[in-house]
Design an enzyme around this catalytic site. Sequence first.
Site, PDB file in Angstrom:
ATOM      1  N   ILE A 107      23.843  56.725  24.906  1.00 54.44           N
ATOM      2  CA  ILE A 107      23.312  55.652  25.732  1.00 54.44           C
ATOM      3  C   ILE A 107      24.106  55.643  27.026  1.00 54.44           C
ATOM      4  CG2 ILE A 107      22.920  53.163  25.950  1.00 54.44           C
ATOM      5  CD1 ILE A 107      23.501  54.457  22.496  1.00 54.44           C
ATOM      6  N   CYS A 108      23.417  55.610  28.152  1.00 54.26           N
ATOM      7  CA  CYS A 108      24.050  55.476  29.461  1.00 54.26           C
ATOM      8  C   CYS A 108      25.098  56.580  29.682  1.00 54.26           C
ATOM      9  CB  CYS A 108      24.643  54.076  29.590  1.00 54.26           C
ATOM     10  SG  CYS A 108      25.068  53.571  31.264  1.00 54.26           S
ATOM     11  N   THR A 109      26.312  56.200  30.071  1.00 51.46           N
ATOM     12  CA  THR A 109      27.346  57.182  30.393  1.00 51.46           C
ATOM     13  C   THR A 109      27.979  57.822  29.162  1.00 51.46           C
ATOM     14  OG1 THR A 109      28.918  55.352  30.600  1.00 51.46           O
ATOM     15  CG2 THR A 109      27.922  56.171  32.634  1.00 51.46           C
ATOM     16  N   THR A 127      21.111  59.925  32.010  1.00 53.39           N
ATOM     17  CA  THR A 127      22.191  58.957  32.019  1.00 53.39           C
ATOM     18  C   THR A 127      21.822  57.912  33.063  1.00 53.39           C
ATOM     19  OG1 THR A 127      24.608  58.677  32.123  1.00 53.39           O
ATOM     20  CG2 THR A 127      23.610  60.133  33.769  1.00 53.39           C
TER      21      THR A 127
END
Length: 320
Positions: A107-109, A127
């Site tokens: 998830i995300c970074t 990302t």
Amino acid sequence: MKTVAIMVFPGVQSLDIAGPLDVFAEANRFVPAGSGYRIVTIGTAPYPIMASNGMPLGAELSIEDAPHKFDVVLVPGGPLLPETMALPVITGWLRKAAPLAECYGSICTGAFILGHAGLLDGKQAATHWSHAHQLAEQFPLANVEPDRIYVRDGALMTSAGVTAGIDMALALVSQDHGPAVALAVAQRLLVVMQRQGGQSQFSPYLIAPEDDSSPVAKIQRYVMEHIAEPFSVERLAEVVAMSPRSFARIFVRDAKVTPAEFVQRARIDAARHLLEGSQLAIKAVAYRCGFGSASRMRLIFSQRLGVTPTQYRERFQHNG
């Protein structure tokens, strides 16, 4: 019952953990007992683990003692991960766990942790849009998609910023139990079942260069101020009084994209704003943003964002 493991580490974004896990937990309410998800948190000692927002967190298992076999393995993000060196305890565990999982991802970074583990090589990945270029630079063997909500590439599934982890988890629930269950979960959480058309109304492309007087900065301003005009390398080079060859070389070096790619992204960005904030007809938006025709804009939107301009407007138009 599928097992879902998610990592917990210092500086983690708590919403990256809570969002997806709430999707799986809610899904258990809508499926027969024993056919849903068992959620496992795996943490790095010492405890409590402090999230990026100061929230103290715990974990069910220590990473030193955790088994490597789970159906789904997820790595949340954290604000400092793009600038953080590899976390060897986590990356070492992931290298063993990922090949055994039906699905693993971030998830995300959290994608940066997967990158350090070598799990993005040769794969499409997403990302947070503001870190997409950085992810591509750090891990050049990855094919980073800068404007996708989430990306599935074989067993690897990566999502965009923060709340996009919810979208990714809903997609997994839909895959496992059908769209009706995923829709019921989305309604319980008061979220849209499946967002489309890019990560948000933010532009992942038009980030101003550091030097406001550079040729790239001048061209960016010129293009956006004259977005309806046709552009060529020769015309843009004239604006900054350079030869076409020198201009193209310097632009690619500093902007990391070709002039033609930048112009197309700028047109998409301008069209987004008009689709979100005006009642202009699709044909008028296409003309004002330099696409030439509604059919041309529809083709580019479909290729780049995965939706038509009409679908984009339906999802993102401001109603207030």
